[in-house]
Enzyme design. Sequence first.
Site, short mmCIF file in Angstrom:
data_model
loop_
_atom_site.label_atom_id
_atom_site.label_comp_id
_atom_site.label_asym_id
_atom_site.label_seq_id
_atom_site.Cartn_x
_atom_site.Cartn_y
_atom_site.Cartn_z
N HIS A 298 -67.42 33.66 22.18
CA HIS A 298 -67.76 33.86 20.76
C HIS A 298 -67.00 35.00 20.10
CE1 HIS A 298 -71.29 31.14 20.59
NE2 HIS A 298 -71.41 31.46 21.86
N LYS A 483 -73.89 39.25 6.23
CA LYS A 483 -73.53 39.12 7.64
C LYS A 483 -73.65 40.50 8.27
CE LYS A 483 -69.47 37.50 6.15
NZ LYS A 483 -69.36 36.32 6.97
N ARG A 484 -73.58 40.56 9.62
CA ARG A 484 -73.59 41.87 10.28
C ARG A 484 -72.50 42.75 9.69
NH1 ARG A 484 -76.82 43.34 14.69
NH2 ARG A 484 -75.69 45.27 14.32
N LYS A 489 -65.12 42.38 9.48
CA LYS A 489 -65.65 41.46 8.46
C LYS A 489 -65.31 41.95 7.05
CE LYS A 489 -69.54 39.99 11.39
NZ LYS A 489 -69.46 38.52 11.52
N THR A 591 -70.78 31.26 10.62
CA THR A 591 -71.67 30.13 10.37
C THR A 591 -72.32 30.27 9.00
OG1 THR A 591 -73.28 31.35 11.69
CG2 THR A 591 -72.21 29.47 12.74
N LYS A 595 -73.28 27.52 5.86
CA LYS A 595 -74.56 27.43 5.15
C LYS A 595 -74.31 27.47 3.64
CE LYS A 595 -76.51 29.70 9.14
NZ LYS A 595 -76.67 31.01 9.79
C1 26V Z 1 -70.25 42.21 19.57
C2 26V Z 1 -69.95 43.55 19.61
C3 26V Z 1 -70.70 44.41 20.53
C4 26V Z 1 -70.27 45.80 20.62
C5 26V Z 1 -69.16 46.28 19.80
C6 26V Z 1 -68.58 45.43 18.78
C7 26V Z 1 -68.95 44.02 18.79
C8 26V Z 1 -68.29 43.14 17.96
C9 26V Z 1 -68.61 41.83 17.93
C10 26V Z 1 -69.58 41.34 18.74
C11 26V Z 1 -69.87 39.89 18.65
C12 26V Z 1 -70.36 39.25 19.89
C13 26V Z 1 -70.40 37.79 19.84
C14 26V Z 1 -70.80 37.18 18.54
O1 26V Z 1 -71.86 37.41 18.03
N1 26V Z 1 -69.94 36.34 18.00
C15 26V Z 1 -70.18 35.57 16.80
O2 26V Z 1 -70.60 34.28 17.21
C16 26V Z 1 -70.84 33.40 16.13
C17 26V Z 1 -71.37 32.11 16.73
O3 26V Z 1 -70.37 31.48 17.45
C18 26V Z 1 -69.58 33.21 15.33
O4 26V Z 1 -69.84 32.36 14.24
C19 26V Z 1 -69.03 34.53 14.83
O5 26V Z 1 -67.80 34.34 14.20
C20 26V Z 1 -68.89 35.48 16.00
O6 26V Z 1 -68.55 36.78 15.56
#
Ligand code: 26V
Length: 749
Positions: A298, A483-484, A489, A591, A595
């Site tokens: 992801h 979004k986060r 982003k 996602t 939406k």
């Molecule tokens: C996690 C972390 C954790 C620590 C530091 C920075 C950081 C940056 C990004 C993440 C994301 C982890 C995985 C995630 O949530 N991915 C998201 O998954 C969605 C479902 O597939 C996707 O639509 C998003 O584009 C993707 O960012």
Amino acid sequence: MNREKLIEELRAISVEGKDVKEIYIEISQTCMKYITETKRKRTVKNAYYFSIEFLMGRAIYDNLLKLGILDDVKRIFAKKGFDLNSLEEVEDAALGNGGLGRLAACFLDSAAAQGYPVHGYGIRYRYGLFRQRFANGEQVEEDDDWLKWGDPWSERKESETRLIRFADMPPVKAVPYDIPVLGKTNNTLRLFQAEGSAEAEEISKYLYPADDTEEGKLLRIRQEYFFTAVAIGELIDQFTCKNGKNFKQFSEFNSIQLNDTHPVFAIAEFIRILTTVHGVPFYRALNYARDTFNYTNHTILPEALECWDEKLIEKILPEIAQILKSLHVYSQRKWRREGCSQEEIEDMSLLKNGRFSMANTAVFVAKKINGVAEIHSEIIKQKLFRTAYKYSPDKFTNVTNGVTPRRWLRLCNEELAKLYDSNLGLRWRFDMTELTEINTGNKHTIEEFRNIKTIKKEQLARYIEQREGIRLLPNAIYASQIKRLHEYKRQLMTAFAILYLYYELKDGNLPDFTPTVFIFGAKAAKSYRRAKSIIKYINEIAELVNGDQEVNHLLQVVFVQNYDVSYAEKIIPGTDASLQVSTAGYEASGTGNMKFMMNGAVTVGTLDGANIEIKEAAGEHNNYIFGAKVEEIEALADTYNPMQYVEQHPKVKRVADTLIDGTFEDDAGGLEELHTALFKGASWHKPDNYAVLFDLESYVDALLRVNRDYKDNRLFAKKQLVNATHSAFFSSDRAIETYAKEIWKIVKA
Ligand code: 26V
């Protein structure tokens, strides 16, 4: 109990002298009695979705919709003088951070809706994602005590408790809580709660505890092992009960999807039980694992790709560490035999500098590996996992994400659903591709759509006024970025774009500007300093712009507090333009973009993630694409100097300068730090790592194109309607169908 009986029992509920919580619990429990009587259909093969997050949102409306009684119940309770909308006070079950967790929830929904036997396994956190409020424009976090509303939608299955062992503490009880997922089949989301001692309870206390200390890392490892080990133990026992020890057949009955790397310990636990409990030789156990597990990636962000210290795992899970090491040794030998170069072997290595790469472990074992949008799956194949792809190209595939049209259309936008009903009958509900039959050139239909958009915008404005005490400009373009909060982003770029427009308006350069409201919703990770500074900065900008008599009838900025699934259900239908502006190559899919499209918003976006597929489905002229492409972003590494760049782009410099020139208060120095990150670089990143300055003017240009096009109301509404009616591909029903047929090989019950 049948449906009529259920309605009768619901009708018998008295609301006299009861508060919202009591009524909520009674309605929910009555439905649960009905639901739990319905037996699961027997199926040969089941799929299991292992995920450390499930962002389910509010259950009650969704479940009433699925039981086919939402309208009846609304009517029944209205008669009693109780507005079912009052249940909006009930807080979301926010056991997830964002896209990854919400995807898991949408997938469970779509699997059940279509009759696929797919069950979820995860953790029942005591506290979900923190609640957010702003104090002086800054994020303040509070514990999310979601259980204060009770938990009427889950069933505690005490008798199915299992014990999980860590080397440094007494056995931990894993107590299952089952949440029904309704549809053509009733599937289950099973969440485990850790019990037995205060130390044990810590394991399921918080979602994503900070892992910047050793203690934090150990806790995270415990969480990951905890839920996957119970689930694996359960599945293996169920299997041996029915089939004995013929583990070769395990994958004929079970397929396991690893949602990102967090559940990768499941692989090691599977091999551990087969080898140590059932005496299966290692290489055979590995082969059975290979037939069973699949892995979805992801993110390609290096900081998000999990690597765990060998020493830490050895300390609390020595047997698991041993198995991960055996996998490492085995893989090295295999690759050498196959003639891989030393460099290639290192690239794919499961153990690097004393740390286990969970992603490489997943890639080595999994039968199928998928990315979540076309471009992301290509990046995985060409870059992130290029060596593994070179040697096993057939393992790799793409399944573009999707979102459930039940929650994200029928529930949050019943007006639009009714428009479809009246044009097409109910068929579209089961096959969204039917929506393309709507004549988007028909003046009457466009007018109807426009009215619906206006209604949804008014509803949103009322909601925001209630929650935030801010009255949105009427008759304005509503543009939302929800979004986060993360640098990639680029909420910061939207902030700059707003300031850019603000100064242009002040300077009299935009005589014909259509009033625009920018809506933000985002939580920043507790320890993510720059993300928090961006929130503060946007709130400062909001104060400046909204307080300026000269422009505040033309431009408005609102950052809503405590953005969550339920807030999204309000913002999305009431939005005209969806802002999806990540640096190309960084957003795996997105996602939220889907939406918005489903609810008829145009996308103002970069060629990143699923934006590309949205643009293809709805036509480039119906969306507003801008900014550097992946290759251009890559090329910047050698040539781009933000300092020089802004000298040639004075308007960009002007907005960036507001971070340090005293335009805004910056007592804590957070804004200055953002400025440093842009011009000097921060952490391990080069200056303007996410090309915020570089893409700014093309972003402003896209926003101004929206602004101009919006003047022709009908033409703009048509663009929005074309987006909505071409969103079938982004239904998670399609995504699940693909997983079911191509990855899990399961059939409908
Ligand atoms: C996690 C972390 C954790 C620590 C530091 C920075 C950081 C940056 C990004 C993440 C994301 C982890 C995985 C995630 O949530 N991915 C998201 O998954 C969605 C479902 O597939 C996707 O639509 C998003 O584009 C993707 O960012």
